[in-house]
Design a protein around this motif. Structure first.
Motif, PDB file in Angstrom:
ATOM      1  N   THR A   1       6.166   4.509   3.267  1.00 37.79           N
ATOM      2  CA  THR A   1       6.601   5.903   3.291  1.00 37.79           C
ATOM      3  C   THR A   1       6.390   6.503   4.677  1.00 37.79           C
ATOM      4  O   THR A   1       5.496   6.080   5.416  1.00 37.79           O
ATOM      5  CB  THR A   1       5.851   6.753   2.247  1.00 37.79           C
ATOM      6  OG1 THR A   1       6.470   8.033   2.134  1.00 37.79           O
ATOM      7  CG2 THR A   1       4.388   6.929   2.600  1.00 37.79           C
TER       8      THR A   1
ATOM      9  N   SER B   1      12.052  -0.283   3.958  1.00 45.33           N
ATOM     10  CA  SER B   1      11.067   0.376   3.111  1.00 45.33           C
ATOM     11  C   SER B   1      10.418  -0.629   2.160  1.00 45.33           C
ATOM     12  O   SER B   1      11.104  -1.377   1.470  1.00 45.33           O
ATOM     13  CB  SER B   1      11.724   1.492   2.293  1.00 45.33           C
ATOM     14  OG  SER B   1      10.816   2.004   1.339  1.00 45.33           O
TER      15      SER B   1
ATOM     16  N   SER C   1       8.403   0.557  -0.173  1.00 46.89           N
ATOM     17  CA  SER C   1       8.062   1.390  -1.330  1.00 46.89           C
ATOM     18  C   SER C   1       8.530   0.684  -2.600  1.00 46.89           C
ATOM     19  O   SER C   1       9.677   0.240  -2.691  1.00 46.89           O
ATOM     20  CB  SER C   1       8.732   2.756  -1.212  1.00 46.89           C
ATOM     21  OG  SER C   1       8.425   3.557  -2.337  1.00 46.89           O
TER      22      SER C   1
ATOM     23  N   GLY D   1       8.993   6.662  -1.499  1.00 46.02           N
ATOM     24  CA  GLY D   1       9.183   6.313  -0.103  1.00 46.02           C
ATOM     25  C   GLY D   1      10.055   7.317   0.628  1.00 46.02           C
ATOM     26  O   GLY D   1      10.898   7.989   0.036  1.00 46.02           O
ATOM     27  N   ALA D   2       9.858   7.404   1.932  1.00 44.47           N
ATOM     28  CA  ALA D   2      10.695   8.240   2.796  1.00 44.47           C
ATOM     29  C   ALA D   2      10.815   7.536   4.143  1.00 44.47           C
ATOM     30  O   ALA D   2       9.811   7.126   4.723  1.00 44.47           O
ATOM     31  CB  ALA D   2      10.095   9.627   2.976  1.00 44.47           C
TER      32      ALA D   2
ATOM     33  N   GLY E   1      15.402  -2.074   1.611  1.00 42.56           N
ATOM     34  CA  GLY E   1      14.141  -1.875   0.905  1.00 42.56           C
ATOM     35  C   GLY E   1      13.944  -2.879  -0.200  1.00 42.56           C
ATOM     36  O   GLY E   1      14.728  -3.819  -0.361  1.00 42.56           O
TER      37      GLY E   1
ATOM     38  N   THR F   1      14.451   3.638  -4.167  1.00 45.04           N
ATOM     39  CA  THR F   1      13.007   3.764  -3.982  1.00 45.04           C
ATOM     40  C   THR F   1      12.631   4.712  -2.852  1.00 45.04           C
ATOM     41  O   THR F   1      11.473   5.110  -2.745  1.00 45.04           O
ATOM     42  CB  THR F   1      12.378   2.393  -3.671  1.00 45.04           C
ATOM     43  OG1 THR F   1      12.887   1.917  -2.421  1.00 45.04           O
ATOM     44  CG2 THR F   1      12.687   1.383  -4.759  1.00 45.04           C
ATOM     45  N   SER F   2      13.593   5.080  -1.996  1.00 45.27           N
ATOM     46  CA  SER F   2      13.246   5.865  -0.811  1.00 45.27           C
ATOM     47  C   SER F   2      14.320   6.901  -0.503  1.00 45.27           C
ATOM     48  O   SER F   2      15.506   6.668  -0.706  1.00 45.27           O
ATOM     49  CB  SER F   2      13.070   4.952   0.403  1.00 45.27           C
ATOM     50  OG  SER F   2      12.040   4.014   0.184  1.00 45.27           O
TER      51      SER F   2
END
Length: 300
Positions: A155, A173, A175, A181-182, A206, A211-212
């Protein structure tokens, strides 16, 4: 600058170079590089915490896959912005270059773990890798350029309040499914600040589907643009953090989040938060060339 004289130092922990550590080589470099001369430090892998406090330093590895600079320390991002205690490498001076290196923070998921804090003006990274779990790359202040780099984390992979252009980079990512996530967390507090992150011709991947998000506003006037980039299904349909639930923040009203001619499953804009922008060519133009960071004047 092209044609600038160079002082070349070699770091080899076995003792077969000019210095055994990167920090020793930096400390030995002239503090005032007259005539725009550049100190090139060719390094071997190792575990070390590094602070670059002198201008015109270049760190050069043989191959990013094998030349790894690593550390294992965690701290809050607030602390990192001030003194950067967790950063594997802290770049505090201007005219820095890194090539073919991996920067790693192995502390794990216990908290923010910055690999590199970039707080000097006119810094460029070519073919480098940044690997951590949270707040991987702290692009703190100044103008910066990243070409062909790889950034990995769960993240806030790229955070800070710098003005940066990411050119043909890969953001990955880690995440998990159901995670938060970011890819970015830009910290711009007012529209008078000439800062922001621009991603051009990049790849976003990812570990799973949705997820992000592309970014969340760490400052009320956060500014991030993705252009001509591939977005896998790991990018959540809403795209950005809709931080409107807190009446004291209302950051979605002042943040500038946009994308331009991106492609891939995660690039679809029909599910984006209402305040994000699908940019026209004219709107995207200021963000998508080296002019964004004044690179025509200082990139060499």
């Amino acid at each position: 600058m092209p044609g600038s004289p160079q002082l070349v130092l070699t770091v080899d922990r076995s003792g077969r170079g000019d210095h055994r550590t990167i920090q020793d080589a930096i400390d030995a470099a002239p503090a005032d590089t007259a005539g725009g001369s550049v100190v090139v430090i060719r390094i071997k892998p190792g575990e070390e915490k590094v602070v670059v406090g002198k201008p015109r330093i270049s760190l050069v590895g043989t191959n990013a896959g094998s030349t790894v600079v690593t550390w294992n320390e965690s701290s809050s991002v607030v602390a990192a912005s001030a003194a950067s205690p967790s950063s594997t490498v802290s770049v505090l001076a201007s005219d820095f270059i890194a090539k073919r290196l991996t920067f790693q923070n192995t502390i794990g998921s216990s908290g923010p773990a910055v690999t590199v804090r970039v707080a000097g003006d006119r810094a460029a990274f070519y073919g480098c890798r940044f690997v951590s779990s949270q707040d991987t790359l702290l692009d703190d202040t100044g103008r910066h350029y990243y070409r062909g780099c790889y950034v990995e984390g769960a993240t806030d992979l790229i955070c800070g309040n710098g003005k940066a252009l990411f050119d043909k980079c890969h953001l990955h990512s880690t995440s998990p499914v159901g995670g938060a996530g970011a890819f970015t967390a830009h910290r711009r507090s007012s529209e008078s600040e000439d800062t922001g992150f621009s991603f051009v011709g990049c790849r976003l991947t990812g570990l799973g589907v949705a997820t992000s998000i592309l970014g969340r506003p760490r400052g009320p006037c956060s500014r991030v643009v993705f252009a001509l980039s591939y977005m896998s299904s790991t990018v959540s349909p809403e795209g950005w953090d809709d931080d409107c639930s807190d009446p004291a923040k209302r950051r979605c009203r002042t943040a500038f989040y946009g994308q331009y001619q991106c492609y891939g499953e995660g690039s679809k804009t029909d599910g984006r938060v209402a305040w994000s922008r699908d940019l026209s060519q004219a709107e995207a133009a200021p963000f998508i060339t080296k002019v964004w960071v004044g690179g025509q004047e200082w990139l060499r």
